[in-house]
Structure formats: structure tokens, C-alpha cells
Design a protein around this motif. Structure first.
Motif, PDB file in Angstrom:
ATOM      1  N   LEU A   1      24.643   4.016 -11.489  1.00 28.92           N
ATOM      2  CA  LEU A   1      23.932   2.941 -10.794  1.00 28.92           C
ATOM      3  C   LEU A   1      22.440   3.179 -10.993  1.00 28.92           C
ATOM      4  O   LEU A   1      21.933   4.253 -10.656  1.00 28.92           O
TER       5      LEU A   1
ATOM      6  N   LEU B   1      18.765   2.263  -9.992  1.00 27.92           N
ATOM      7  CA  LEU B   1      18.085   1.693  -8.832  1.00 27.92           C
ATOM      8  C   LEU B   1      16.595   1.575  -9.088  1.00 27.92           C
ATOM      9  O   LEU B   1      15.946   2.532  -9.501  1.00 27.92           O
TER      10      LEU B   1
ATOM     11  N   ARG C   1      24.664  -1.668 -12.086  1.00 29.48           N
ATOM     12  CA  ARG C   1      25.715  -0.679 -12.381  1.00 29.48           C
ATOM     13  C   ARG C   1      26.054  -0.759 -13.866  1.00 29.48           C
ATOM     14  O   ARG C   1      26.591  -1.766 -14.324  1.00 29.48           O
TER      15      ARG C   1
ATOM     16  N   PHE D   1      11.454   0.947  -0.860  1.00 33.25           N
ATOM     17  CA  PHE D   1      12.541   0.000  -0.667  1.00 33.25           C
ATOM     18  C   PHE D   1      13.266  -0.212  -1.998  1.00 33.25           C
ATOM     19  O   PHE D   1      12.633  -0.448  -3.029  1.00 33.25           O
ATOM     20  N   PHE D   2      14.596  -0.158  -1.926  1.00 34.41           N
ATOM     21  CA  PHE D   2      15.403  -0.255  -3.133  1.00 34.41           C
ATOM     22  C   PHE D   2      15.952  -1.652  -3.343  1.00 34.41           C
ATOM     23  O   PHE D   2      16.257  -2.370  -2.382  1.00 34.41           O
ATOM     24  N   GLY D   3      16.127  -2.022  -4.618  1.00 34.27           N
ATOM     25  CA  GLY D   3      16.900  -3.193  -4.977  1.00 34.27           C
ATOM     26  C   GLY D   3      18.382  -2.869  -4.901  1.00 34.27           C
ATOM     27  O   GLY D   3      18.773  -1.743  -4.581  1.00 34.27           O
ATOM     28  N   LYS D   4      19.221  -3.882  -5.228  1.00 32.66           N
ATOM     29  CA  LYS D   4      20.671  -3.697  -5.117  1.00 32.66           C
ATOM     30  C   LYS D   4      21.248  -2.895  -6.272  1.00 32.66           C
ATOM     31  O   LYS D   4      22.398  -2.485  -6.225  1.00 32.66           O
ATOM     32  N   GLY D   5      20.441  -2.677  -7.313  1.00 34.77           N
ATOM     33  CA  GLY D   5      20.886  -1.825  -8.401  1.00 34.77           C
ATOM     34  C   GLY D   5      21.580  -2.559  -9.532  1.00 34.77           C
ATOM     35  O   GLY D   5      22.066  -3.680  -9.369  1.00 34.77           O
TER      36      GLY D   5
ATOM     37  N   PHE E   1       9.525   2.462  -8.882  1.00 31.79           N
ATOM     38  CA  PHE E   1      10.310   3.646  -9.268  1.00 31.79           C
ATOM     39  C   PHE E   1      11.618   3.197  -9.923  1.00 31.79           C
ATOM     40  O   PHE E   1      12.176   2.162  -9.567  1.00 31.79           O
TER      41      PHE E   1
ATOM     42  N   TYR F   1      15.411   5.069 -10.435  1.00 31.62           N
ATOM     43  CA  TYR F   1      16.277   6.209 -10.168  1.00 31.62           C
ATOM     44  C   TYR F   1      17.647   5.932 -10.787  1.00 31.62           C
ATOM     45  O   TYR F   1      18.073   4.792 -10.906  1.00 31.62           O
TER      46      TYR F   1
ATOM     47  N   GLN G   1      21.654   6.954 -10.062  1.00 28.66           N
ATOM     48  CA  GLN G   1      22.602   7.583  -9.141  1.00 28.66           C
ATOM     49  C   GLN G   1      23.940   7.697  -9.847  1.00 28.66           C
ATOM     50  O   GLN G   1      24.531   6.679 -10.225  1.00 28.66           O
TER      51      GLN G   1
END
Lengths: 110, 110
Positions: A89, A91, A106, A100-104, A33, A35, A37
Motif C-alpha cells: 500500500l 500512502l 494498493r 494527514f494521509f490519503g486513502k492509498g 510524503f 510511505y 506499507q
């Protein structure tokens, strides 16, 4: 703990420039996925893949945004012509069932 | 549509407990996840529930009532470091896309 790896952590682009970010999903997770933010901490679903195939994507993604998840290569999300409103951000997440997400990454568009 | 609601803020005292509420009204339901997110960082997975009842995971417990469209995250024996935003996310049946609430900012005071 998540094993989703996102690069780069920070990205600064001028308006109109391309912005590309990458994601290595956790091994064995078939669904990926993306996303967004925003500064108000609101999440927006962009696109998801299952085994390199797009499952669902929103209209915004279909225009300036492009994404792919090739086999044996990192997944990527690219903004063709960055706008100030794209600062957020980004994600990446992968899922067998739980997500489970990665650190993103920015992104700041100046 | 997908509506996931959480209170904006919650305050509690170190050593006690905090209950973060989440109500949802979504077209379809395929589970609910809770995440912890610290300022400037990505969400960290805490729990996933799909069946009614209480799921005890030690420091964090989660409750779900599908008929009422309601869940809560219970944190016990609070520590100052539990201060963070807690996100509720409902998974839609279509391709498991997560719809997030706006998050509840928990402040744990000494």
C-alpha cells in the motif's frame, strides 16, 4: 478528515512494468510524503518534498523509484521496473504540521 | 536509530476503556502522532502531541512523557467500532519524517 487524494486506488502490474501513482495534497500543505506499507503493516518512508523540492529520500527511492511534485500538477511516484516485493500500500501524506494521509494506492505486482 | 515499540494486541470490553502504550527511543524528537487504521484502509489522524502531559480530545486522550520516551492513547467508553489498529508515530527533527510503531490491534468485545 484528510483531503489528500490518491489515484488510482488499486493498481496491478506485471513484473518489469512501470507503475505510476498520483497524489493531490491538501491545499495549503507545503510538505508531501510518500510511505510504503507492506503486508506486515510495516511503514517505510520513501521520500518527501517541500514546495516541489526533495527534502529527503531513502536509497531504494534513488534507484528504481522516482517521484516529483511539480507546481500546479499532482505529485507522482513511479516505479520504473516493478518487482514482486514492491506489492504494498503506497500512502501519500501532506502536512502543515500534523501529517494527514490519503486513502492509498494498493499495488499488486504479479 | 529510530525505535518505536507498541504491544501487538490489546483486548477490552465495550463501555470500558483501553490504553494503548507506546515507547520510543529516537535520535531527536519533534512530536508524536497517533493514528487509527482499519484493515485495508489508510491511517486516520487522531492526535499530535509535543509537550508533556495529558491532552484530552473527548473519546481519545493522549499522554506524553518525553523524559521517559513514553506515550499512551486512551480510549474511553469503548464501542465495538473502536476495534482497529492504533499506530504511534514519532516525528524526527529532520524534515518531520514519521517513524511508525508496528501498531496495536485493539479488539473490543461485547
Amino acid at each position: 478528515n484528510s483531503k489528500v487524494i490518491q489515484t488510482p486506488r488499486y493498481l496491478v502490474k506485471g513484473q518489469g512494468q512501470k507503475a505510476k501513482m498520483r497524489c493531490i495534497p491538501e491545499k495549503g500543505h507545503p510538505v508531501v510524503f510518500w510511505y510504503q506499507q507492506n503486508k506486515n503493516n510495516e511503514f517505510k518512508f520513501l521520500i518527501n518534498f517541500q514546495n516541489q523540492e526533495v527534502l529527503q529520500q531513502i536509497d531504494m527511492t534513488e534507484k528504481r523509484f522516482s517521484a516529483e511534485c511539480p507546481s500546479n500538477s499532482p505529485c507522482s511516484l513511479e516505479i520504473q521496473s516493478s518487482e514482486a516485493g514492491d506489492s504494498a500500500l503506497y500512502l501519500c501524506a501532506s502536512s502543515p504540521r500534523e501529517v494527514f494521509f490519503g486513502k492509498g494506492t494498493r499495488l499488486t505486482v504479479v | 536509530g529510530q525505535g518505536v515499540e507498541q504491544p501487538d494486541n490489546l483486548m477490552s470490553v465495550e463501555g470500558t476503556f483501553a490504553r494503548v502504550n507506546c515507547t520510543y527511543s529516537t535520535s531527536g524528537f519533534n512530536g508524536l502522532s497517533w493514528y487509527q487504521q482499519r484493515e485495508g484502509h489508510a491511517p486516520v489522524f487522531l492526535s499530535y502531541v509535543v509537550l508533556d502531559g495529558l491532552k484530552d480530545s473527548g473519546h481519545f486522550s493522549t499522554f506524553l512523557s518525553r523524559s521517559n520516551g513514553y506515550s499512551y492513547l486512551l480510549l474511553t467508553e469503548l464501542q465495538i467500532k473502536d476495534s482497529a489498529s492504533y499506530l504511534c508515530a514519532v516525528r524526527a527533527p529532520n524534515y518531520n519524517v514519521l517513524y511508525f510503531g508496528s501498531g496495536t490491534k485493539l479488539t473490543v468485545e461485547p
